[in-house]
Design an enzyme around this catalytic site. Structure first.
Site, short mmCIF file in Angstrom:
data_model
loop_
_atom_site.label_atom_id
_atom_site.label_comp_id
_atom_site.label_asym_id
_atom_site.label_seq_id
_atom_site.Cartn_x
_atom_site.Cartn_y
_atom_site.Cartn_z
CB SER A 48 47.91 32.38 40.32
OG SER A 48 48.72 31.73 39.63
CG HIS A 105 49.30 34.82 35.74
ND1 HIS A 105 48.27 33.91 35.66
CD2 HIS A 105 50.06 34.48 36.86
CE1 HIS A 105 48.33 33.25 36.71
NE2 HIS A 105 49.41 33.47 37.40
#
Length: 683
Positions: A538, A653
């Site tokens: 991320s 995610h």
């Protein structure tokens, strides 16, 4: 305009046929290579055994006299929601009552459900909203559920798929922030209108309570439970770090709570509203200034009566190397976790006679502590403790008596007898001392030959604390690898100051910190550029991309997970606009110029010598767009640079929708690292 005229923009079409064909070709090439490695099958089997283990800690939330647990294993890939009594939970052979089987639900509804949690109404916690995501996306549906009936409530609350937020007001009333139709979501894709929804009422008839703007990050409802009932409110996040909190009275307009924009209400305890500060606050012109990083409190009722805040007092004040962990109120105490030089201590705070007092809780002082369960309706809290080499222990704490006892313990997942944990400090480019951990075998030779994996994140005030990872230990440490964890600026290890030092155009200090740690590992001859690999996801994926473009000479392997890489278009993709408080605004000239200078996608050099990077992302990630990894990979391909690429078609995610996929991803990453860092003839 480079941000608009992007020849690879077609790869941003998440489900586009051409884009997915390209992804499948990259996937096939990478999987053929990595899965053919003779080590892959064993690594995957070891990872699968760990993630599917039946002797994992069944982490429990104590609510209304029951301990609730969500469990996944080989037989329950999507998971089951279950509960038991506290007495039974504390016994060796816990017997569970299954409430919901998500695998069975997915089969019956022919849906790819991923369970994202539940929100239940105090004090009984049997009336709930379950959050179910299609494939792991942040956008999810919410449906009313009864733990007693073990079923969805017929005709109950049901909210369509959205990046929504809800809070129970009472048994027949919800406060809801969702996509209400055209013009009700922000540029980041989050809701900015909160309405009151009554049981049986159509969404279209819900009563509007508060409205933000499309330029906000979002507006969400919240509920804070106190001794005299619940206080309903809403938070309007104008930016990622600046918010206005509102009290929503039963009658009348929303009332702004006059705390700083960079501050967050945490708990309501004995009439005192506890607030964490991310900026200095002088509540009264001639009064005391409370420093950023502090925990303060003030009596809430006088504010509700007059609209003015009085009687602000310090609860916790940070030192140069200390920071707040978590704040959790129970019936008679507030549990506060404090980190001192990235090592945790838990305290029980009380408020009496206008002052706060604290006592250290009787928990072993090492590693990390996290409160996994606490609520205002009981004095029972669960606190998890872990370190790099000591498996998790879950402690039951009775805040009324002060007693603690081990409730559950994780068996060792790898041999740690010959492992050593050390904490060092590297010196960054500007002279700042950057702590980092090294976990190594006792007998390593300091000649630069040891394969070393350095992990980093460096953003959003998220701390990288010591943690026990069975997969990392089994697949990497047991096989002779060193693991290093960098506590670079941008994180929250030393409070808001540590985070804010790297915001926006100051962000290069974060990257200099990570470079400093890498160089220190090499200077100590723990490893060498030939044997040093890095990993991050991320925001940490952005860190990996910057390291790849700025200092490719330092590393021989880069695992770049669900990354941001195009920093000139990130704010146009999915939730990206919400992060401009962290990274800056590409539409502001000065900030754009800086972003272009560090944006990995815009700093690839056709002539440079790069390590073969491994991109890992997910089609179903609706937070960080898979287009980042796709476009960077395509650019490398066009320039003739080597790379590997794996995009999980589901997964959200975390890039792993279920435990089997988690094990597969881990095995792919570690076999890649072994090939690059352990093999004599680099593969």
């Amino acid at each position: 305009d480079a941000a608009v005229e992007d020849p690879r923009q077609w790869l941003e079409e998440v489900e586009g046929e051409k884009a997915l064909d390209t992804v499948r070709a990259w996937n096939a090439r990478s999987l053929d290579l990595l899965q053919a490695d003779p080590r892959y099958a064993e690594l995957e089997a070891e990872a699968l055994e760990i993630v599917n283990a039946s002797d994992k800690i069944a982490y429990g939330s104590y609510r209304g006299g029951h301990v609730y647990n969500f469990w996944q294993d080989e037989s329950h890939v999507r998971g089951i929601l279950r509960r038991t009594s506290l007495e039974n939970y504390m016994s060796d052979g816990t017997e569970w009552d299954t409430l919901l089987d998500v695998d069975a639900l997915a089969d019956s509804e022919d849906a790819n459900w991923v369970y994202k949690g539940s929100s239940c109404l105090p004090p009984d916690y049997v009336q709930c909203l379950l959050t179910l995501s299609d494939g792991g996306k942040d956008a999810a549906t919410r449906r009313e559920w009864s733990h007693e009936a073990k079923a969805f409530v017929v005709g109950g609350f049901a909210l369509p798929e959205a990046k929504a937020g809800t809070s129970w007001k009472d048994a027949d009333t919800l406060l809801v922030a969702t996509d209400w139709g055209d013009g009700t979501v922000t540029e980041s894709g989050y809701p900015f209108v909160v309405k009151e929804l009554k049981r049986g009422q159509d969404l279209a008839d819900a009563k509007e309570l508060i409205r933000g703007a499309a330029t906000d990050v979002g507006v969400w409802p919240f509920r804070i439970d106190g001794d005299d009932g619940a206080v309903m409110g809403a938070v309007r996040a104008e930016t990622f770090y600046e918010s206005t909190y509102y009290w929503l009275p039963d009658d009348g307009e929303p009332v702004a709570i006059p705390i700083p924009k960079k501050a967050n209400p945490a708990e309501l305890f004995k009439g005192e509203l506890l607030v964490t500060l991310q900026e200095d606050w002088t509540p009264n012109e001639d009064g005391e200034t409370f420093k950023k990083g502090a925990l303060v409190s003030f009596p809430l009722q006088p504010f509700m009566d007059t609209g003015a805040i009085t009687g602000v007092k310090a609860v916790f004040e940070p030192g140069a190397r200390s920071s707040l962990g978590s704040i959790s109120a129970t019936k008679s105490k507030v549990v506060v976790v404090v980190y001192e030089n990235v090592s945790a201590t838990a305290y029980a705070y009380d408020f009496a006679d206008g002052a706060w007092t604290r006592d250290a809780m009787s928990l072993p002082p090492k590693g990390s502590l996290s409160v996994t369960s606490a609520n205002r309706d009981s004095d029972i809290a669960f606190v998890n403790q872990e370190s790099f080499v000591a498996p998790d222990t879950l402690w039951l704490a009775n805040l009324e008596t002060g007693e603690t006892e081990a409730a559950k313990a994780l068996p060792p997942r790898f041999d740690a007898d010959d492992l050593r944990v050390e904490q060092f400090e590297a010196t960054s480019k500007d002279g700042t001392k950057i702590p980092y951990f090294v976990i190594r075998k006792a007998d390593i030779v300091y000649d630069g030959s040891t394969p070393t994996l350095l992990y980093g994140y460096g953003g959003f005030e998220i701390s990288m604390n010591p943690s026990y990872s069975g997969v990392r230990g089994k697949l990497w440490l047991e096989n002779g690898g060193v693991f290093a964890l960098a506590n670079i600026r941008g994180g929250g290890e030393f409070g808001p100051e540590w985070h804010q030092a790297g915001l926006k155009t100051n962000r290069q200090v974060i990257y200099d910190d990570f470079i400093g740690v890498a160089e220190d590992l090499i200077a100590k001859k723990i490893t060498s550029p030939r044997r040093l690999g890095i990993m991050g996801g991320s925001n940490g994926g952005l860190l990996m991309g910057v390291m790849f473009t700025q200092r490719p000479d330092l590393f021989n392997a880069v695992v770049c997970q669900v990354p941001l890489l195009d920093m000139l278009r990130y704010h146009m993709l999915l939730a990206g606009a919400s992060w401009m408080g962290e990274y800056g605004d590409p539409d502001v000239a000065e900030e754009r110029a800086f972003l272009e200078s560090i944006s990995p996608y815009h700093n690839v050099d056709a002539e440079a010598d790069y390590p073969e990077i491994f991109f890992v992302t997910s089609t179903k990630d609706d937070r960080v767009h898979p287009g980042h990894a796709r476009k960077m990979a395509k650019l490398l391909e066009e320039q003739g640079h080597g790379f590997l690429y794996y995009e999980n078609i589901d997964g959200g995610h975390s890039a792993a929708a279920n435990l089997k996929e988690t094990a597969k991803r881990s095995a792919l990453e570690y076999v890649y690292l072994m090939r690059k860092l352990m093999d004599e003839d680099e593969s």
